[in-house]
Design a protein around this motif. Structure first.
Motif, PDB file in Angstrom:
ATOM      1  N   GLN A  39      49.997  41.849  32.524  1.00 10.29           N
ATOM      2  CA  GLN A  39      48.865  41.459  33.370  1.00 10.29           C
ATOM      3  C   GLN A  39      48.687  39.948  33.373  1.00 10.29           C
ATOM      4  OE1 GLN A  39      45.888  43.971  31.444  1.00 10.29           O
ATOM      5  NE2 GLN A  39      45.639  45.104  33.375  1.00 10.29           N
ATOM      6  N   SER A  70      50.079  49.540  39.543  1.00  8.88           N
ATOM      7  CA  SER A  70      49.226  49.899  38.409  1.00  8.88           C
ATOM      8  C   SER A  70      48.646  48.646  37.737  1.00  8.88           C
ATOM      9  CB  SER A  70      50.035  50.723  37.403  1.00  8.88           C
ATOM     10  OG  SER A  70      49.244  51.032  36.291  1.00  8.88           O
ATOM     11  N   ASN A  73      45.990  47.256  40.036  1.00 10.39           N
ATOM     12  CA  ASN A  73      44.775  48.078  39.987  1.00 10.39           C
ATOM     13  C   ASN A  73      43.906  47.684  38.797  1.00 10.39           C
ATOM     14  OD1 ASN A  73      45.564  49.496  42.258  1.00 10.39           O
ATOM     15  ND2 ASN A  73      46.339  51.250  41.113  1.00 10.39           N
ATOM     16  N   GLY A  74      44.518  47.544  37.634  1.00  9.35           N
ATOM     17  CA  GLY A  74      43.773  47.166  36.442  1.00  9.35           C
ATOM     18  C   GLY A  74      43.144  45.788  36.551  1.00  9.35           C
ATOM     19  N   GLU A  77      40.182  45.935  38.995  1.00  5.93           N
ATOM     20  CA  GLU A  77      38.998  46.555  38.373  1.00  5.93           C
ATOM     21  C   GLU A  77      38.240  45.548  37.502  1.00  5.93           C
ATOM     22  OE1 GLU A  77      40.330  49.981  36.219  1.00  5.93           O
ATOM     23  OE2 GLU A  77      40.957  51.027  38.053  1.00  5.93           O
ATOM     24  N   GLN A  78      38.971  44.611  36.917  1.00  5.50           N
ATOM     25  CA  GLN A  78      38.355  43.594  36.065  1.00  5.50           C
ATOM     26  C   GLN A  78      37.854  42.390  36.868  1.00  5.50           C
ATOM     27  OE1 GLN A  78      40.670  42.723  32.379  1.00  5.50           O
ATOM     28  NE2 GLN A  78      42.078  44.256  33.212  1.00  5.50           N
TER      29      GLN A  78
END
Length: 146
Positions: A39, A70, A73-74, A77-78
């Motif tokens: 990330q 994926s 997406n994470g 969301e943050q």
């Protein structure tokens, strides 16, 4: 003039071991403890290279498109990335880093740079040794980008 072929395997092994050890030390320094290296890598890529499609990010980070989705997406969301429809092809989306994501990248890079500066100061490197590190980093970039 090229280096002799017989010296390349030993040099590659030394470089691999030193790079892994240094990378392990640097990975321990981050602003967001819950964030994965992958990330953080995506945020850094977006910060340094600007908006990208998920496909382009996946290629650059050398992961599959589903894995990159994926990761995005994470991060979304943050609140660290945003997605916007592509101007030329509405089926694609562009991913961009938010101000919060930029802050994490800049703080992490600063802390990692401080770690390296501190280590170099402890070693009391000569001007020639510092220049050697600069030259080596340029060569490492060539290897990393190929």
């Amino acid at each position: 003039m090229s280096a002799p072929d017989e010296s390349l395997p030993a040099t590659a092994a030394d470089l691999r071991m030193a790079t892994f050890r240094l990378a392990r030390r640097l990975r321990c320094v981050r602003v967001a403890d819950a964030m994965s290296d992958a990330q953080l890598g995506v945020l850094m890529t977006l910060r340094l290279h600007g908006r990208r499609t998920i496909t382009a990010l996946a290629e650059r980070e050398r992961v599959t498109a589903p894995s990159m989705t994926s990761l995005i997406n994470g991060l979304e969301e943050q609140g660290l990335v945003t997605r916007t429809p592509d101007d030329e092809d509405r089926r694609r989306v562009q991913v961009d880093v938010t101000d919060a994501g930029i802050d994490i990248v800049e703080q992490t890079m600063r802390r990692r740079d401080e770690l390296l500066v501190g280590a170099m100061r402890e070693l009391e490197l000569s001007a020639d040794e510092v220049q050697t590190l600069r030259d080596a980093s340029a060569l490492m970039w060539k290897l990393a980008e190929r």
